[in-house]
Design a protein around this motif. Structure first.
Motif, short mmCIF file in Angstrom:
data_model
loop_
_atom_site.label_atom_id
_atom_site.label_comp_id
_atom_site.label_asym_id
_atom_site.label_seq_id
_atom_site.Cartn_x
_atom_site.Cartn_y
_atom_site.Cartn_z
N GLN A 60 -6.36 -9.96 8.25
CA GLN A 60 -6.39 -10.53 6.91
C GLN A 60 -7.56 -9.93 6.18
O GLN A 60 -8.71 -10.08 6.61
CB GLN A 60 -6.53 -12.05 6.96
CG GLN A 60 -6.53 -12.68 5.57
CD GLN A 60 -6.47 -14.18 5.62
OE1 GLN A 60 -5.50 -14.74 6.09
NE2 GLN A 60 -7.52 -14.82 5.15
N GLY A 61 -7.27 -9.24 5.11
CA GLY A 61 -8.33 -8.64 4.33
C GLY A 61 -7.81 -7.64 3.33
O GLY A 61 -6.60 -7.43 3.21
N PRO A 62 -8.72 -7.01 2.59
CA PRO A 62 -8.30 -6.01 1.62
C PRO A 62 -7.67 -4.82 2.35
O PRO A 62 -8.20 -4.36 3.37
CB PRO A 62 -9.60 -5.58 0.94
CG PRO A 62 -10.65 -6.53 1.39
CD PRO A 62 -10.16 -7.20 2.62
N ARG A 63 -6.53 -4.40 1.87
CA ARG A 63 -5.85 -3.23 2.43
C ARG A 63 -4.94 -2.67 1.36
O ARG A 63 -4.35 -3.41 0.59
CB ARG A 63 -5.03 -3.59 3.67
CG ARG A 63 -4.33 -2.36 4.26
CD ARG A 63 -3.43 -2.69 5.43
NE ARG A 63 -4.20 -2.90 6.63
CZ ARG A 63 -3.72 -3.50 7.71
NH1 ARG A 63 -2.49 -3.97 7.73
NH2 ARG A 63 -4.45 -3.65 8.78
N ARG A 64 -4.84 -1.39 1.34
CA ARG A 64 -3.95 -0.74 0.37
C ARG A 64 -2.50 -1.02 0.77
O ARG A 64 -2.06 -0.64 1.84
CB ARG A 64 -4.22 0.76 0.35
CG ARG A 64 -3.45 1.47 -0.71
CD ARG A 64 -3.76 2.96 -0.68
NE ARG A 64 -2.99 3.64 -1.67
CZ ARG A 64 -3.52 4.34 -2.66
NH1 ARG A 64 -4.82 4.45 -2.75
NH2 ARG A 64 -2.74 4.95 -3.52
N ALA A 65 -1.79 -1.70 -0.10
CA ALA A 65 -0.38 -1.98 0.14
C ALA A 65 0.45 -0.74 -0.20
O ALA A 65 -0.04 0.18 -0.87
CB ALA A 65 0.05 -3.16 -0.74
N THR A 66 1.69 -0.72 0.24
CA THR A 66 2.56 0.41 -0.10
C THR A 66 2.86 0.38 -1.59
O THR A 66 2.67 -0.63 -2.27
CB THR A 66 3.89 0.35 0.69
OG1 THR A 66 4.61 -0.81 0.28
CG2 THR A 66 3.65 0.34 2.19
N ARG A 67 3.35 1.50 -2.09
CA ARG A 67 3.63 1.62 -3.52
C ARG A 67 4.61 0.55 -3.99
O ARG A 67 4.40 -0.10 -5.01
CB ARG A 67 4.18 3.01 -3.80
CG ARG A 67 4.44 3.27 -5.25
CD ARG A 67 4.84 4.75 -5.46
NE ARG A 67 5.41 4.90 -6.76
CZ ARG A 67 6.70 5.08 -7.00
NH1 ARG A 67 7.55 5.17 -6.01
NH2 ARG A 67 7.14 5.19 -8.22
N ASP A 68 5.68 0.34 -3.24
CA ASP A 68 6.66 -0.65 -3.69
C ASP A 68 6.13 -2.07 -3.57
O ASP A 68 6.44 -2.93 -4.39
CB ASP A 68 8.01 -0.49 -2.98
CG ASP A 68 7.97 -0.79 -1.51
OD1 ASP A 68 7.12 -0.22 -0.80
OD2 ASP A 68 8.79 -1.60 -1.05
N GLU A 69 5.28 -2.35 -2.59
CA GLU A 69 4.66 -3.67 -2.48
C GLU A 69 3.75 -3.92 -3.68
O GLU A 69 3.77 -5.01 -4.27
CB GLU A 69 3.86 -3.80 -1.18
CG GLU A 69 4.71 -3.87 0.06
CD GLU A 69 3.91 -3.81 1.35
OE1 GLU A 69 4.44 -4.27 2.38
OE2 GLU A 69 2.76 -3.29 1.34
N ARG A 70 2.95 -2.92 -4.04
CA ARG A 70 2.07 -3.06 -5.21
C ARG A 70 2.89 -3.28 -6.48
O ARG A 70 2.53 -4.09 -7.32
CB ARG A 70 1.18 -1.82 -5.36
CG ARG A 70 0.13 -1.70 -4.29
CD ARG A 70 -0.91 -0.62 -4.60
NE ARG A 70 -0.40 0.64 -5.07
CZ ARG A 70 -0.09 1.69 -4.30
NH1 ARG A 70 -0.24 1.60 -2.98
NH2 ARG A 70 0.34 2.81 -4.82
N PHE A 71 4.00 -2.58 -6.61
CA PHE A 71 4.85 -2.74 -7.78
C PHE A 71 5.37 -4.18 -7.86
O PHE A 71 5.34 -4.80 -8.92
CB PHE A 71 6.02 -1.75 -7.70
CG PHE A 71 6.97 -1.86 -8.86
CD1 PHE A 71 6.71 -1.18 -10.04
CD2 PHE A 71 8.11 -2.64 -8.78
CE1 PHE A 71 7.58 -1.29 -11.13
CE2 PHE A 71 8.98 -2.76 -9.86
CZ PHE A 71 8.71 -2.08 -11.03
#
Length: 177
Positions: free
Chosen positions: A48-59
């Protein structure tokens, strides 16, 4: 509205879902369904923490590249992991609608979502994950043997117009319940 993930995540599980099909299409609380079949249910927090999500998750959650918090847990029945859950939320929503998320620890996010009548759920989407998928690799990290593929579903939940994306990966142990 067409989103980048539509070509990978489908409205219905593929015909090959077999014994996973009923688990995939159930619209109720997955946590409750597992608990009803398992005397020794537990949640194990693995990240659990900051992590770069995938492009579609961010969208889907409306976040910038580094603006997400990721939560990953295994749902266990006894000593057997049965589901790997991966959730993505905008970090700014941790001060608002989803402020309780960071304090969940080993409690089920699904139970919290279904307990709140103001939370709305978007339709489920389905996908068969293979060993080339990053999510497949993370889901298999807690398994002793890697299956050829894993079935997953995901759905966007909203509270006060703030989204959280929940992906549930069904592990082979689910078939014993």
């Amino acid at each position: 509205m067409t989103i980048p993930s539509d070509r990978y995540w489908h409205r219905r599980p593929a015909a090959g879902a077999g014994r996973y099909h009923r688990w995939l299409i159930d619209h109720g609380s997955l946590t409750s369904r597992i608990q009803s079949r398992c005397a020794a249910f537990r949640v194990k927090l693995v990240f659990q923490g900051p992590r770069r999500a995938t492009r579609d998750e961010r969208f889907l959650v409306g976040a910038r590249a580094r603006g997400t918090l990721v939560r990953e847990v295994y749902l266990y029945c006894g000593k057997t992991p049965v589901v790997f859950a991966h959730s993505v939320v905008r970090r700014r929503d941790l001060r608002g609608a989803w402020r309780g998320l960071v304090r969940l620890g080993t409690r089920s996010l699904g139970a919290a979502l279904f307990a709140n009548p103001r939370v709305r759920r978007q339709p489920l989407r389905f996908r068969k994950l293979n060993p080339r998928d990053e999510l497949y690799a993370r889901a298999c990290a807690g398994l002793t043997a890697r299956p050829p593929a894993l079935w997953a579903r995901r759905s966007l939940f909203t509270l006060h117009k703030s989204p959280i994306l929940v992906t549930e990966v069904f592990l082979p142990g689910i078939l014993t319940l």
